[in-house]
Design a protein around this motif. Sequence first.
Motif, PDB file in Angstrom:
ATOM      1  N   ARG A 145       0.864  -1.186   0.000  1.00  0.00           N
ATOM      2  CA  ARG A 145       0.000   0.000   0.000  1.00  0.00           C
ATOM      3  C   ARG A 145       0.893   1.226   0.000  1.00  0.00           C
ATOM      4  O   ARG A 145       1.758   1.369   0.841  1.00  0.00           O
ATOM      5  N   ARG A 146       0.649   2.097  -0.960  1.00  0.00           N
ATOM      6  CA  ARG A 146       1.436   3.334  -1.045  1.00  0.00           C
ATOM      7  C   ARG A 146       0.510   4.520  -0.845  1.00  0.00           C
ATOM      8  O   ARG A 146      -0.668   4.456  -1.156  1.00  0.00           O
ATOM      9  N   PHE A 147       1.078   5.607  -0.366  1.00  0.00           N
ATOM     10  CA  PHE A 147       0.303   6.830  -0.213  1.00  0.00           C
ATOM     11  C   PHE A 147       1.214   8.025  -0.376  1.00  0.00           C
ATOM     12  O   PHE A 147       2.434   7.906  -0.267  1.00  0.00           O
ATOM     13  N   PHE A 169      -3.198   0.453  -6.591  1.00  0.00           N
ATOM     14  CA  PHE A 169      -4.003   1.495  -5.951  1.00  0.00           C
ATOM     15  C   PHE A 169      -3.109   2.268  -5.003  1.00  0.00           C
ATOM     16  O   PHE A 169      -2.282   1.679  -4.300  1.00  0.00           O
ATOM     17  N   THR A 170      -3.281   3.591  -4.957  1.00  0.00           N
ATOM     18  CA  THR A 170      -2.567   4.425  -3.993  1.00  0.00           C
ATOM     19  C   THR A 170      -3.564   5.376  -3.345  1.00  0.00           C
ATOM     20  O   THR A 170      -4.635   5.639  -3.885  1.00  0.00           O
ATOM     21  N   HIS A 178      -3.848   2.951 -10.965  1.00  0.00           N
ATOM     22  CA  HIS A 178      -2.749   3.162 -11.902  1.00  0.00           C
ATOM     23  C   HIS A 178      -2.792   2.146 -13.040  1.00  0.00           C
ATOM     24  O   HIS A 178      -3.253   1.021 -12.871  1.00  0.00           O
ATOM     25  N   ASP A 179      -2.281   2.584 -14.193  1.00  0.00           N
ATOM     26  CA  ASP A 179      -2.283   1.726 -15.384  1.00  0.00           C
ATOM     27  C   ASP A 179      -0.879   1.401 -15.888  1.00  0.00           C
ATOM     28  O   ASP A 179      -0.712   0.792 -16.929  1.00  0.00           O
ATOM     29  N   GLY A 193      -1.864   8.450 -12.109  1.00  0.00           N
ATOM     30  CA  GLY A 193      -2.978   7.515 -12.162  1.00  0.00           C
ATOM     31  C   GLY A 193      -4.301   8.228 -12.355  1.00  0.00           C
ATOM     32  O   GLY A 193      -4.352   9.370 -12.802  1.00  0.00           O
ATOM     33  N   PHE A 194      -5.362   7.555 -11.982  1.00  0.00           N
ATOM     34  CA  PHE A 194      -6.717   8.089 -12.143  1.00  0.00           C
ATOM     35  C   PHE A 194      -7.380   8.169 -10.779  1.00  0.00           C
ATOM     36  O   PHE A 194      -7.527   7.156 -10.094  1.00  0.00           O
ATOM     37  N   SER A 195      -7.792   9.384 -10.401  1.00  0.00           N
ATOM     38  CA  SER A 195      -8.427   9.568  -9.104  1.00  0.00           C
ATOM     39  C   SER A 195      -9.804   8.925  -9.102  1.00  0.00           C
ATOM     40  O   SER A 195     -10.581   9.091 -10.032  1.00  0.00           O
TER      41      SER A 195
END
Length: 64
Positions: free
Chosen positions: A7-9, A25-26, A37-38, A44-46
């Motif tokens: 898990r990243r943030f 996912f972040t 993310h792709d 990425g995409f919020s």
Amino acid sequence: MSKAVQRRFGTTAEHADFTGISGEFTYNTTTKAMHTHDGVTSGGFSNGGYMCPDETHIRSVSAK
């Protein structure tokens, strides 16, 4: 085969410079939104919205 989950943030500024792997996912600590993310798109995409009212359960994970 097992899969590792990390898990990243980070802040909005940190997300702008980050390209996650496909399917990653972040969590954005500025907007409280998850990002998908792709593997190509910086930031990425919020997935929008206020997702987590209390960040105390989100911890940095370092690889061993």
